[in-house]
Enzyme design. Sequence first.
Site, mmCIF file in Angstrom:
data_model
loop_
_atom_site.group_PDB
_atom_site.id
_atom_site.type_symbol
_atom_site.label_atom_id
_atom_site.label_comp_id
_atom_site.label_asym_id
_atom_site.label_seq_id
_atom_site.Cartn_x
_atom_site.Cartn_y
_atom_site.Cartn_z
ATOM 1 N N TYR A 1 57.522 74.144 24.663
ATOM 2 C CA TYR A 1 58.155 75.225 25.437
ATOM 3 C C TYR A 1 57.747 75.121 26.905
ATOM 4 C CZ TYR A 1 58.879 76.660 20.684
ATOM 5 O OH TYR A 1 59.226 76.657 19.358
ATOM 6 N N PRO B 1 58.277 73.266 11.998
ATOM 7 C CA PRO B 1 57.274 73.393 13.061
ATOM 8 C C PRO B 1 57.755 72.839 14.397
ATOM 9 C CG PRO B 1 56.738 71.533 11.650
ATOM 10 C CD PRO B 1 57.922 72.224 11.018
ATOM 11 N N GLY B 2 57.512 73.576 15.445
ATOM 12 C CA GLY B 2 57.813 73.096 16.792
ATOM 13 C C GLY B 2 56.513 72.915 17.561
ATOM 14 N N CYS C 1 59.232 82.023 45.422
ATOM 15 C CA CYS C 1 59.253 83.348 46.029
ATOM 16 C C CYS C 1 59.399 84.433 44.971
ATOM 17 C CB CYS C 1 60.395 83.433 47.031
ATOM 18 S SG CYS C 1 60.373 82.046 48.160
HETATM 19 C C1 LIG Z 1 61.568 78.272 17.538
HETATM 20 C C2 LIG Z 1 61.836 78.131 16.110
HETATM 21 C C3 LIG Z 1 61.042 77.299 15.315
HETATM 22 C C4 LIG Z 1 59.814 76.594 15.839
HETATM 23 O O1 LIG Z 1 58.779 77.527 16.020
HETATM 24 P P1 LIG Z 1 57.291 77.082 16.425
HETATM 25 O O2 LIG Z 1 56.562 78.355 16.593
HETATM 26 O O3 LIG Z 1 57.392 76.315 17.681
HETATM 27 O O4 LIG Z 1 56.753 76.265 15.304
HETATM 28 C C5 LIG Z 1 61.399 77.136 13.999
HETATM 29 N N1 LIG Z 1 62.473 77.775 13.469
HETATM 30 C C6 LIG Z 1 63.242 78.596 14.194
HETATM 31 C C7 LIG Z 1 64.396 79.265 13.564
HETATM 32 C C8 LIG Z 1 62.959 78.813 15.544
HETATM 33 O O5 LIG Z 1 63.717 79.641 16.250
#
Ligand SMILES: *Cc1c(COP(=O)(O)O)cnc(C)c1O
Length: 421
Positions: free
Chosen positions: A378, A280-281, A350
């Site tokens: 992000y 998870p990100g 711009c």
């Molecule tokens: C970007 C990415 C994530 C994280 O995704 P989220 O939608 O931010 O949870 C995990 N694995 C891979 C391979 C990614 O490219």
Amino acid sequence: MTVSPHFNFKQGVLHAEGVPLTLLADEFGTPLYVYSRQALNDAWQSYADAAAGRNVLVCFGMKANSNLAVLNEFRKLGAGFDIVSGGELARVMAVGADPAKIVFSGVGKQAWEMRAALDAGVKCFNVESEPELERLAQVAAEMGKVAPVSLRVNPDVDAQTHPYISTGLKENKFGIAIQDAPAVYARASAMPSLKVVGLDCHIGSQITQVSPYLDALDKLLVLVRTLQSQGIAIEHLDLGGGIGIRYTDETLLSPSALLNQVYARLHQEQLSDLQIVLEPGRSLVGNAGVLLTRVEYLKHTEARNFAIVDAAMNDLLRPTLYDAWHDVEPVQQPAESAQAQTYDVVGPICESGDWLAKARTLALKQGDLLAIMSAGAYAFTMASQYNTRPRPAEVMVDGTAFHVVRPREALADLFASERTL
Ligand SMILES: *Cc1c(COP(=O)(O)O)cnc(C)c1O
């Protein structure tokens, strides 16, 4: 009024935890990223609770927010990390991450990046093509090492999200087509400098339903069985990241809802001894940050009203790139009598694409402070210096305390390394 659990109005002023955002803007200027430490902890806790008693490794998809202070919080909480470059590896090693909990994703890994990750001793390379597999085998052989690999397969499922953040359809550049995977696994397991350890997918981002994950999981489990019958054992199943957050009124998928369903399937298939990896990100950091910006000018044209603010697409690219929605909150609640109008909130760059929010009903005056909400993921990581604008400072709030975790870039630093002929 509650905006989010960690960003709340008190006496008419928006706070991050116990700190008024007006204070931070006065102290550090704008545009300014502000993060809540408690929000990071709470987001982590929801994964930790879901993982409790299960063999689950949560690897923070660090491209969402890679400030060292953020990485260090997650490291201390026990997180692993999902990296997508040699730069991210260097960054996360700088806070003392455990390489045995790092997975390396990405379609374009270069040889130097593979060498660095092999030197560090990462848990796994998520390999996305046959040429990459060949290169990894060669690099590892040259180093006298055995590279742990997992193939990222493309399960061809629709994550029902924005096309730019949907990655699991067969027309995407990501992964190996699932029907090709058995043959590629057979090749990998025959290469002496590779060791097959896992199976991986990542189907997209800002996913709010469980069904795309389960569709993908079902396809992966069939593949696990096929591989077992070929004599190839899989130790872990990596389901990627992708859980969405609330930008406005989205209904959410929780980590526990996801893992409960995943484990129900694993039990059915008698595969519950597989380790599950998640990446998870966004869901760990997205709602832990806001971008503070000040209104420079109000401009009323025949067609539109514009609030021209001091933040821009170089600071927060998501609206421009994905047509993304971020809530906009006036940091000081306007007087009851103040007249609201419909504004496009735009930056000074711009480009017509330089906007942060469109058609918002706001009561504004010059000098007002605005918070662009849900700007923890992000956001800073996509910031650039376009128009020779220093990137914003970043501050982490912790209760009533706050810490600068990245000072604003100085103008002279922006071109200090450049040379004239
Ligand atoms: C970007 C990415 C994530 C994280 O995704 P989220 O939608 O931010 O949870 C995990 N694995 C891979 C391979 C990614 O490219």
